[in-house]
Design a protein around this motif. Structure first.
Motif, short mmCIF file in Angstrom:
data_model
loop_
_atom_site.label_atom_id
_atom_site.label_comp_id
_atom_site.label_asym_id
_atom_site.label_seq_id
_atom_site.Cartn_x
_atom_site.Cartn_y
_atom_site.Cartn_z
N HIS A 751 0.83 -1.20 0.00
CA HIS A 751 0.00 0.00 0.00
C HIS A 751 0.87 1.25 0.00
CE1 HIS A 751 -2.55 3.17 1.75
NE2 HIS A 751 -3.57 2.50 1.27
N LEU A 752 1.98 1.21 0.79
CA LEU A 752 2.88 2.35 0.88
C LEU A 752 3.56 2.61 -0.47
CD1 LEU A 752 4.10 4.35 3.02
CD2 LEU A 752 5.98 2.73 3.24
N VAL A 753 3.99 1.55 -1.14
CA VAL A 753 4.65 1.71 -2.44
C VAL A 753 3.70 2.34 -3.45
CG1 VAL A 753 5.56 0.42 -4.41
CG2 VAL A 753 6.35 -0.13 -2.11
N LYS A 754 2.48 1.83 -3.53
CA LYS A 754 1.51 2.37 -4.49
C LYS A 754 1.16 3.83 -4.15
CE LYS A 754 -1.42 -1.10 -4.07
NZ LYS A 754 -2.64 -1.92 -4.29
N LYS A 759 4.85 0.54 -8.52
CA LYS A 759 3.94 -0.49 -9.01
C LYS A 759 4.33 -1.82 -8.37
CE LYS A 759 2.24 -2.65 -13.27
NZ LYS A 759 2.34 -2.71 -14.75
N ILE A 760 3.32 -2.61 -7.96
CA ILE A 760 3.55 -3.88 -7.30
C ILE A 760 3.48 -5.02 -8.32
CG2 ILE A 760 2.65 -5.51 -5.58
CD1 ILE A 760 3.98 -3.07 -4.39
N VAL A 761 4.49 -5.90 -8.29
CA VAL A 761 4.48 -7.12 -9.09
C VAL A 761 4.64 -8.30 -8.14
CG1 VAL A 761 5.41 -6.00 -11.14
CG2 VAL A 761 6.98 -6.99 -9.47
N GLN A 762 4.33 -9.50 -8.61
CA GLN A 762 4.33 -10.67 -7.74
C GLN A 762 5.49 -11.62 -7.99
OE1 GLN A 762 2.35 -10.81 -5.17
NE2 GLN A 762 1.45 -8.86 -5.85
N ASN A 763 6.47 -11.19 -8.81
CA ASN A 763 7.69 -11.97 -8.97
C ASN A 763 8.77 -11.02 -9.48
OD1 ASN A 763 7.54 -11.88 -11.97
ND2 ASN A 763 5.78 -13.27 -11.65
N ASP A 764 9.98 -11.56 -9.66
CA ASP A 764 11.11 -10.72 -10.07
C ASP A 764 11.48 -10.94 -11.52
OD1 ASP A 764 14.02 -12.64 -9.38
OD2 ASP A 764 11.95 -13.34 -9.41
N SER A 765 10.53 -11.40 -12.33
CA SER A 765 10.85 -11.74 -13.72
C SER A 765 11.13 -10.52 -14.59
CB SER A 765 9.70 -12.57 -14.33
OG SER A 765 8.49 -11.83 -14.27
N ARG A 766 10.53 -9.37 -14.25
CA ARG A 766 10.76 -8.17 -15.06
C ARG A 766 12.13 -7.56 -14.75
NH1 ARG A 766 4.98 -4.92 -14.84
NH2 ARG A 766 3.63 -6.74 -15.21
N PRO A 767 12.87 -7.15 -15.77
CA PRO A 767 14.18 -6.52 -15.53
C PRO A 767 14.02 -5.25 -14.69
CG PRO A 767 13.93 -7.13 -17.85
CD PRO A 767 12.58 -7.31 -17.21
N GLY A 768 14.94 -5.05 -13.77
CA GLY A 768 14.95 -3.84 -12.96
C GLY A 768 14.00 -3.88 -11.78
N THR A 769 13.34 -5.01 -11.53
CA THR A 769 12.42 -5.10 -10.39
C THR A 769 13.19 -4.93 -9.08
OG1 THR A 769 10.90 -6.56 -11.58
CG2 THR A 769 10.79 -6.59 -9.18
N VAL A 770 12.65 -4.10 -8.19
CA VAL A 770 13.25 -3.90 -6.87
C VAL A 770 12.68 -4.94 -5.92
CG1 VAL A 770 13.61 -2.28 -4.98
CG2 VAL A 770 13.44 -1.43 -7.33
N CYS A 771 13.55 -5.81 -5.38
CA CYS A 771 13.12 -6.89 -4.48
C CYS A 771 13.28 -6.44 -3.05
CB CYS A 771 13.93 -8.16 -4.74
SG CYS A 771 13.78 -8.78 -6.43
#
Length: 992
Positions: A751-754, A759-771
Motif C-alpha cells: 500500500h505504501l509503495v503504491k 507499481k507492485i508485481v508478484q515476482n522478479d521476472s521483469r528486468p529492474g524489479t526492486v526486491c
C-alpha cells in the motif's frame, strides 16, 4: 626470617611477587585466624598419582552383587563397594596433606575442584586455542600429523597417529609424549602450578599466554600436562563431586559453601573438623554470595505436581509464576556511610559470578546500569536486604521482554548512556526476599516472605519490579496459563508452595517448573536425510556421533539448470542411537563420506546457515544419493539463523533408519511447511476448545499488545492515489513485512509503495524489479541463491519517502543504496553501495535521523571498551544452564513407571525374592530420574511388562481409556537406554 614463617598458605617459599604479598596482607586482615602450612605444598604429580588416577580406576569398577566377586586390590579389601573405596582414597590424601603440609588445603582444592574456585577468572581458553599454543610451544609444523591431530581432536586418526579421538587432553598427552622435555614427573609444586595458572588467567591474550605454556611444558612430563589441561578446561570428571570432598574435609563445609560460594572460606574457616559452625554462621551473610534454591524438574501429570505441594484441608493454595528468560541474580544492599547515597550494593549470578561492576555498587555509581535508578525503590526503613530474582532484558519501545542473550549488551549500553530511555535495558524481577534489616528470614514461609518483600520494596517501573503470581487450588488452572505464556513466547511456568521455607542449593518439590511440549501434534514422524556428520568426544570419540539433517528443496524452488539434489540444513541429531544403529548406518554409508572443505564447500548439494559464514558446518559430508533417511521426533520447532531453513528442531531424537526411503522421498521444504501449518491449526483449535470449556477467570496481564493500533483500519482503506511520486516508474516485488524502522505487514508495504508512485508485481521476472525483503524466508533465501540480484530492506523505502517529504514537493531523486539498506548484496554491487557512505557509515546523500547519528557515534573508536564482548556473551550463555536430559544420569527424568505386580508373582517392589533383572531395571530408572508406582492410573507414562502375553493384553485394555496412553515397554528398553547412555525409542521395545 625462619623458614616456617616464610611458608604461607602454600605460597611463600615457592616464590611470591610483591603483588602476591600485598594480597596476602589483605587476606590476613579478612581471615585473622587463617591456617598456616608448616611445609611446602606437595608435588603436583602427587595429585594424580594418589588421587585422580585411583578415583578414575574406582569409577570404572562394577557395583552391586558383582562387587562380591572382586578380588582385593590396592585401594580396598575384597567386597568393599566403590563408594567406600572413593571415600578412603580422599581421606588418605587429606590426612597426608595435614601431616606433610599443614591445615591449609586451599592450594590443593583449587586444582581438585577448579570449577568451584570463583576467585580465579576464566582463562578464555578452549580446546582449539590450547592446541595452537601447544603447537607453537613444541615448534610443530602446522602440517605435521600431531598438529593436525590436536586441531582436529574429535576426528579419528590413523592408528599410528591417535587412539584418543574425542578426548582432547588425551590427544595432548599423545603429542607431548613423543617429544617431552621431561620423561619423569617434574618438580613443580601445587603452589607453583597455582601461581602460573593465576598468571595464565590474567594474561587472556594468546601471545601473553604462550610463554606461560612454555614454562609448564619445560617443567612437566606428558601426564602432568594432560591433567593440567583438564584443570584449565575444568573438565576433571574424576568420579567424585565437590560435595564428597567437602564432607570429608569438614562436616559443615557443604553448608558453608551453600551460603558463601567461597572455596577459600571453606578451607580457612573449617580446617579443624572438631570445631562446628554455630547456627548463625550457617545462614546467609550480607555481601556473601549464596547458592540459591532451584526448581524441580517437570512431571508428566499436573495433578501429581499439585499433590507434591502438600495441600491441607485448610490451605490447598499454590502459586503460579511465569518462568522468566533471563539470568538468576541475587541482590545484596547494606548501609554504608562511606559510599555516596549511603547504600552499597552487590550482585551475583547463580554460578557465583559477581556483576556489581555492571549493575552498580551504589545510587551514585556513574558506571551503574541499574542502581542509579533505584533511589526510590526501597522503603525508608530498609537498612539492609538480600533479594532473589531474575535479571531480564526489557525493550521500552515494545514494552516487552527480550529473549535471553542480550542482557550483557543492554547493561553496558545503559552504563555508557544513562539518558538512553528508549534503548533496551536490564530489568530486575524479584520473586523472593531472604534477609531484611539484620535478620535472615529463609525459615519463614514463602507467603510470609512475600509480605515482607511487598513492605520493604516499592520498586521502580521497568527497572526493578516484584514478580507477579496467580493463586490456584486445582491442577485445572495450570494448562490455560501455560498456553497463554506460550502464545507470548515465554519459557513456561513455575509452581510454588506458599507454605514452604527457602532451602539453599536444593532442588525440591516446593518449586516446580513447567515447560511446554509442542510437537505432539506432529505425529512424531519426520523423515529427513542425513547430509553431514560430526565427530564425537568422550565415549563417542573417534566416530561420527551426531548428524546434520536437511530438507529437500522442491523442484519449483530450483532454477533451471540447477542441481535437483539440493538440501537445506535443518537440525542436528545425536541422541537415541544404539551401537547397532551406528553400526548399520556406518555399513550403509561406508566409504561415501567426504571431508568438508570450507574453501570449496559443496553448495550445489548442501546449503548451510550463514551462507559464506557456514554455520554448523559438519566435519564430513555425503552426497544425498549416497545417504540414508532417518526418522526423528522432537520437542518443538524454533526460529534460528544457524540453519538454512531459518527454523530448527529443539531436542531432536533418533527413532529409526528408514531403509524404505531414498533422498527423493525424504521430507521436503514444502512438506514440512504443510506439516507445521497443520500442527499450528490443530493447536489453535485445541486451545479455543479448552478456553471455551473453562469458566471465566482473572487473566495474567500480557507483556505486549497482540495487535498494532491502526493496522486493521489501514488494511481496510482502498488505494486512493499517490501521496508522493518518489517511487514512480519502479516495479516492486515485496516478499516480507518489516520490523524496523517501522513495523509494517507485507500488505501495508505494498500500500505504501503504491501511495508513492510505485507499481507492485508478484515476482522478479521483469528486468529492474526492486526486491524488498527483511527476513530470511524460503522465497528470500531462494532468490539470494539462484539469481544475481540485490535484496533490499524496507528501510530504503522509508528513507526515500522521508527525504521526499523533507524536500516539500520539490522534485526528488531516488537515494543511492547504502550498506544498511541491504539484506543481500551481490558481488557486482558491493563497491557501489559501500561508496554511498563514509568510513563511519554516514550517508552522503540523505539526512540521517538522531537515532542513526547515535549509532554512528557508538560505532566510532572510543576510549571505552566496545559494549559487546563475545567472550562475556559466551560465558553468559554457559551460565544459563543445559537441558539435563542430554546427560545419562537424567535420561528418565519426568517419567512415571508402573510395575506390573503379576511380574513379581504378587510380591512388592522391595521383596528380596522378586525378579532380580526387573528390580535392577527399576533401580536404574529411579537413579536416572524416573518415579515408580504400583498404581496404574492417569499420569503413568510407561508400563513395564514381562513375557506373559495375557497380562500384556490386560494392561493394554486397562490403559486404553486413559486420556494420555502410556507406553508399554519391556525391561530391555531401560537396560539398553542406560547402556547406550541415551533415551531410545520406546516403539522398538514394545511387547508382542
Amino acid at each position: 626470617m625462619p623458614d616456617s614463617q616464610m611458608i604461607d598458605a602454600g605460597s611463600a617459599g615457592d616464590g611470591r611477587t610483591s603483588v602476591q604479598i600485598l594480597r596476602d596482607e589483605d587476606l590476613d586482615e579478612k581471615f585473622p585466624n587463617r591456617p598456616r602450612n608448616h611445609s611446602k605444598t606437595l608435588p603436583f604429580h602427587d595429585l594424580f598419582l594418589t588421587l585422580f588416577n585411583p578415583l578414575n580406576d574406582n569409577k570404572k569398577k562394577p557395583t552391586g552383587p558383582l562387587m562380591a566377586r572382586r578380588k582385593s586390590g590396592p585401594h580396598g579389601p575384597a567386597g568393599q563397594n566403590p563408594h567406600e573405596v572413593r571415600q578412603n582414597i580422599i581421606e588418605r590424601f587429606i590426612s597426608r596433606w595435614r601431616k606433610e603440609v599443614g591445615n591449609d588445603i586451599h592450594p590443593a582444592f583449587r586444582l581438585i575442584i577448579p570449577e568451584k574456585d570463583r576467585e580465579r577468572a576464566m582463562y578464555g581458553l578452549k580446546e582449539k586455542t590450547i592446541a595452537k599454543l601447544l603447537i607453537k610451544t613444541m615448534r610443530l609444523n602446522k602440517d605435521a600429523e600431531d598438529a593436525f591431530s590436536l586441531l582436529n581432536w574429535k576426528q579419528p586418526g590413523d592408528s599410528s597417529v591417535s587412539r584418543m579421538a574425542g578426548d582432547f587432553a588425551g590427544r595432548c598427552y599423545e603429542a607431548i609424549s613423543k617429544r617431552p622435555m621431561l620423561t619423569e614427573a617434574g618438580n613443580m609444586t601445587i603452589c607453583e602450578v597455582n601461581d602460573l595458572l593465576d598468571r595464565l588467567s590474567a594474561a587472556q591474550e594468546e601471545d601473553a599466554q604462550e610463554p606461560i605454556f612454555a614454562e609448564f611444558y619445560k617443567r612437566m612430563n606428558a601426564e602432568e600436562m594432560m591433567w593440567l589441561i583438564r584443570i584449565i578446561l575444568r573438565q576433571m570428571k574424576v568420579g567424585a563431586t565437590e560435595k564428597t570432598f567437602f564432607n570429608i574435609w569438614h562436616p559443615d563445609a557443604d553448608s558453608l559453601f551453600n551460603v558463601s560460594s567461597n572455596l577459600r572460606r571453606i578451607c580457612w574457616e573449617l580446617y579443624d573438623p572438631s570445631l562446628r559452625l554455630e547456627g548463625e554462621e550457617r545462614g546467609i551473610t550480607l555481601m556473601q554470595c549464596f547458592q540459591p534454591q532451584l526448581a524441580q524438574f517437570q512431571m508428566n501429570s499436573f495433578q501429581k505436581m499439585v499433590e507434591r505441594m502438600k495441600p491441607t484441608e485448610d490451605d490447598s493454595v499454590f502459586w503460579i509464576e511465569e518462568k522468566l528468560d533471563g539470568e538468576r541474580m541475587q541482590l545484596h544492599m547494606i548501609s554504608d556511610d562511606e559510599i555516596p547515597g549511603g547504600k552499597r550494593f552487590g550482585f551475583w549470578s547463580r554460578k557465583a559470578k559477581e556483576y556489581t561492576y555492571l549493575y552498580g555498587n551504589g545510587f551514585e555509581d556513574p558506571k551503574s546500569a541499574l542502581t542509579r535508578h533505584l533511589k526510590e525503590a526501597f522503603d525508608e526503613g530498609v537498612e539492609n536486604i538480600v533479594l532473589d530474582g531474575e535479571m531480564i532484558t526489557w525493550d521500552p519501545e515494545q514494552d516487552a521482554m527480550v529473549p535471553f542473550g542480550t542482557l550483557k549488551t543492554a547493561a553496558l549500553a545503559q552504563q555508557q548512556n544513562e539518558f538512553a530511555t528508549k534503548s533496551i535495558r536490564p530489568l530486575y524481577k524479584i520473586f523472593d526476599i531472604l534477609y531484611l534489616n539484620g535478620q535472615e528470614i529463609t525459615n519463614y514461609t514463602l507467603r510470609d516472605r512475600r509480605r515482607a518483600l511487598q513492605g520493604a520494596v516499592k520498586g521502580v517501573a521497568r527497572r526493578m519490579e516484584i514478580h507477579t503470581y496467580e493463586e490456584a487450588e486445582t491442577a485445572v488452572a495450570i494448562e490455560p496459563l501455560l498456553r497463554e505464556v506460550v502464545a507470548e513466547a515465554s519459557e513456561g511456568l513455575v509452581l510454588k508452595n506458599p507454605r514452604s521455607s527457602y532451602r539453599l542449593n536444593q532442588r525440591n518439590d516446593d518449586w516446580m517448573k513447567v515447560k511446554p511440549e509442542y510437537m505432539t501434534e506432529f505425529g512424531e514422524n519426520l523423515d529427513c536425510l542425513i547430509i553431514g556428520g560430526y565427530y564425537g568426544s568422550g565415549h563417542r570419540g573417534g566416530r561420527l556421533s551426531s548428524f546434520l539433517c536437511g530438507l529437500r528443496v522442491n523442484q519449483n524452488q530450483i532454477s533451471q539448470g540447477a542441481n535437483p539434489m539440493k538440501f537445506y540444513a535443518f537440525f542436528k541429531v545425536g541422541g537415541g542411537f544404539t551401537a547397532a544403529d551406528y553400526a548399520e548406518l556406518s555399513h550403509r554409508t561406508d566409504g561415501k563420506w567426504r571431508k568438508w572443505d570450507s574453501r570449496h564447500p559443496p553448495t550445489e548439494f548442501i546449503a548451510l546457515g550463514g551462507d559464506q559464514l557456514q554455520f554448523e558446518r559438519p566435519d564430513e559430508w555425503i552426497l544425498p544419493s549416497d545417504s540414508v533417511v532417518v526418522e526423528v521426533k522432537a520437542a518443538s520447532v524454533a526460529v534460528t539463523d544457524q540453519f538454512k531453513m531459518g527454523l530448527t528442531l529443539r531436542f531432536p531424537r533418533f527413532k529409526k533408519l528408514r531403509t524404505d526411503r531414498t533422498w527423493e522421498t525424504a521430507l521436503s521444504i514444502s512438506d514440512f511447511i504443510t506439516l507445521k501449518g497443520n500442527a499450528e491449526k490443530e493447536g489453535k483449535e485445541k486451545k479455543f476448545k479448552i478456553d471455551d470449556s473453562r469458566r471465566k477467570r482473572q487473566r495474567v496481564p500480557r507483556k505486549k499488545p497482540l495487535t498494532v493500533a491502526g493496522t486493521e483500519a489501514l488494511l481496510d482503506v482502498p488505494f486512493g492515489g499517490k501521496v508522493t511520486n518518489v517511487l514512480e516508474g519502479l516495479n516492486f516485488y515485496i516478499m516480507t513485512g518489516s520490523q524496523k524502522p517501522e513495523k509494517r505487514s507485507k500488505a501495508e508495504l505494498e500500500h505504501l509503495v503504491k501511495s508513492n508512485g510505485g507499481k507492485i508485481v508478484q515476482n522478479d521476472s521483469r528486468p529492474g524489479t526492486v526486491c524488498i525483503g527483511d527476513q530470511r524466508t524460503v522465497h528470500v533465501a531462494s532468490l539470494c541463491k539462484r539469481r544475481n540480484v540485490d535484496v533490499i530492506r524496507s528501510s530504503w523505502l522509508f528513507d526515500n519517502i522521508r527525504q521526499s517529504e523533507a524536500d516539500q514537493g520539490r522534485p526528488s531523486l531516488l537515494l543511492p543504496l547504502e550498506p544498511r539498506h541491504m539484506f543481500y548484496t551481490n558481488a557486482e554491487s558491493e563497491s557501489r553501495i559501500e561508496g554511498a557512505v563514509d568510513e563511519y557509515g554516514d550517508s552522503f546523500a540523505r539526512d540521517i535521523t538522531v537515532d542513526e547519528l547515535k549509532e554512528i557515534f557508538d560505532s566510532m573508536p572510543a576510549k571505552f571498551e566496545h559494549s559487546f564482548s563475545a567472550k562475556d556473551f559466551k560465558s553468559e550463555l554457559e551460565e544459563h544452564g543445559n537441558d539435563l536430559k542430554e546427560f545419562p544420569g537424567w535420561i528418565f527424568e519426568g517419567f512415571l513407571l508402573y510395575n506390573d505386580p503379576q511380574i513379581f508373582n504378587g510380591a512388592s517392589l522391595t521383596d528380596k525374592n522378586a525378579d532380580f533383572r526387573m528390580r535392577q531395571a527399576c533401580d536404574t530408572a529411579r537413579f536416572a530420574g524416573a518415579r515408580l508406582t504400583n498404581n496404574l492410573k492417569e499420569g503413568v507414562t510407561h508400563v513395564l511388562v514381562g513375557e506373559d502375553r495375557s497380562t500384556t493384553r490386560t494392561l493394554r485394555l486397562r490403559t486404553s481409556e486413559f486420556q494420555r496412553l502410556p507406553r508399554l515397554v519391556t525391561v530391555d528398553w531401560i537396560e539398553q537406554s542406560w547402556q547406550e547412555k541415551t533415551l531410545l525409542d520406546e516403539e522398538r521395545f514394545a511387547p508382542p
